[in-house]
Design an enzyme around this catalytic site. Structure first.
Site, short mmCIF file in Angstrom:
data_model
loop_
_atom_site.label_atom_id
_atom_site.label_comp_id
_atom_site.label_asym_id
_atom_site.label_seq_id
_atom_site.Cartn_x
_atom_site.Cartn_y
_atom_site.Cartn_z
N ALA A 66 -30.60 -28.01 -46.98
CA ALA A 66 -29.24 -27.50 -47.69
C ALA A 66 -28.52 -28.76 -47.96
O ALA A 66 -28.74 -29.94 -47.60
CB ALA A 66 -28.60 -26.54 -46.78
N GLY A 111 -33.40 -26.86 -44.22
CA GLY A 111 -33.67 -25.98 -45.07
C GLY A 111 -35.07 -26.10 -45.89
O GLY A 111 -35.83 -25.08 -46.25
N GLU A 114 -37.69 -25.08 -43.57
CA GLU A 114 -37.55 -23.74 -43.41
C GLU A 114 -38.05 -22.88 -44.65
O GLU A 114 -38.96 -21.76 -44.50
CB GLU A 114 -36.17 -23.17 -43.15
CG GLU A 114 -35.54 -23.80 -41.82
CD GLU A 114 -34.14 -23.48 -41.63
OE1 GLU A 114 -33.39 -24.37 -42.58
OE2 GLU A 114 -33.57 -22.77 -40.98
N GLU A 134 -31.02 -30.49 -38.40
CA GLU A 134 -29.71 -29.80 -38.48
C GLU A 134 -28.90 -30.22 -37.19
O GLU A 134 -27.68 -30.59 -37.43
CB GLU A 134 -29.65 -28.27 -38.49
CG GLU A 134 -30.27 -27.41 -39.76
CD GLU A 134 -31.83 -27.32 -39.63
OE1 GLU A 134 -32.46 -27.97 -39.03
OE2 GLU A 134 -32.26 -26.52 -40.70
#
Ligand code: CAA
Length: 260
Positions: A66, A111, A114, A134
């Site tokens: 992200a 992300g 993910e 993260e």
């Protein structure tokens, strides 16, 4: 739709979505996510597309996750929205009724990792690096990492990776079962293409039903999942492709499947 942040290409039954924001290591901005969702919808609606490849532009990154720069001053409500956005993105790949191959060409972090875990198959270049990083910025995985990683590697390894935020190499990711296979950097793109071409030649309805059964069955009791498999088996058996496959076998030739 004209894309600015991805490249969408179609050839030989394969749609390739390339995240194309290399200056930010293909980090997912809101705009990039919107374009990827649009491309997935195009691939879904196009009956000539049998397999989707998701990859990153350049040699350095699949995706660094992200967009961290958009997190400055982020409120709890905005963070929830960000989590929902990533969830939607991951579910788009997971629920797409076609196989999705993540071609991990470099960093797949946060992300990025993910999203790759919501794809059906992960092929990593030997130079790829993965991590749920993260925690290093004081966050936790918010796009399914605590769940999909745990389902892939079990709780002990998932906790190790999420708590430490460490970055692992492609070989380690393969040993842990996070990636299906690792390809030498110079043969990576060709190996991915060949893998996707092989899938594109299989019976589409069989792949679609097998994908749904494997995905749904993971959260069901064995009894219910076996029942679902039985019904799926019946559905796949009703296709012309089964008859073509059986005929091709008896005639000692390669089957040509039509997805009917
Ligand atoms: N968001 C926004 N920009 C990013 C980014 C990210 N996630 N990752 C890298 N970039 C940008 C950098 O800021 C830099 O831009 P500038 O030149 O404008 O400063 C550019 O991409 C190149 O990156 P680096 O200079 O940092 O490259 P490097 O080779 O020195 O390091 C790296 C590479 C180790 C991947 C490092 O960039 C890094 O650690 N990135 C962050 C990875 C990360 O923590 N991702 C998780 C994000 S949070 C998340 O994803 C939450 C969730 O669950 C959804």
């Amino acid at each position: 739709m004209e894309f600015k942040l991805i490249i969408y290409e179609k050839a030989e039954g394969i749609a390739t979505i390339t995240l194309n924001r290399p200056e930010a290591l293909n980090a997912f901005s809101k705009e990039l996510v919107a374009e990827v969702l649009q491309a997935v919808e195009e691939a879904r609606a196009d009956e000539n597309v049998r397999v989707v490849i998701l990859t990153g532009a350049g040699e350095k990154a699949f995706s660094a996750g992200a967009d961290i720069k958009a997190m400055i001053g982020m409120t709890a409500l905005k963070a929830r929205e960000l989590s929902l956005m990533g969830e939607k993105l991951c579910l788009a790949f997971e629920n797409l009724e076609k196989p999705v191959v993540a071609a991990i060409n470099g960093y797949a972090l946060g992300g990025g990792m993910e999203v790759s875990m919501s794809c059906d198959i992960r092929i990593a270049s030997e130079s790829a690096k993965m991590g749920q990083t993260e925690v290093n910025i004081g966050l936790i995985p918010g796009w399914g990492g605590t769940q999909r990683l745990t389902r892939l590697v079990g709780p002990a390894k998932a906790k190790e990776l999420v708590f430490s935020g460490k970055i692992i190499d492609a070989k380690t990711a393969e040993q842990l079962g996070i990636v299906n296979m690792v390809a030498p950097a110079d043969k990576f793109r060709e190996n991915v293409r060949q893998f996707a071409l092989d899938l594109a030649a299989k019976a589409p309805v069989a792949l679609k039903v097998a994908k749904a059964l494997i995905n749904k069955g993971a959260d069901m009791s064995l009894d219910s999942a076996l029942e679902l498999e039985r019904e799926g088996f019946g559905v796949v058996a009703s296709t012309e492709d089964l008859q073509e496959g059986v005929k091709a076998f008896t005639e000692k030739r390669k089957a040509t499947f039509k997805g009917k």
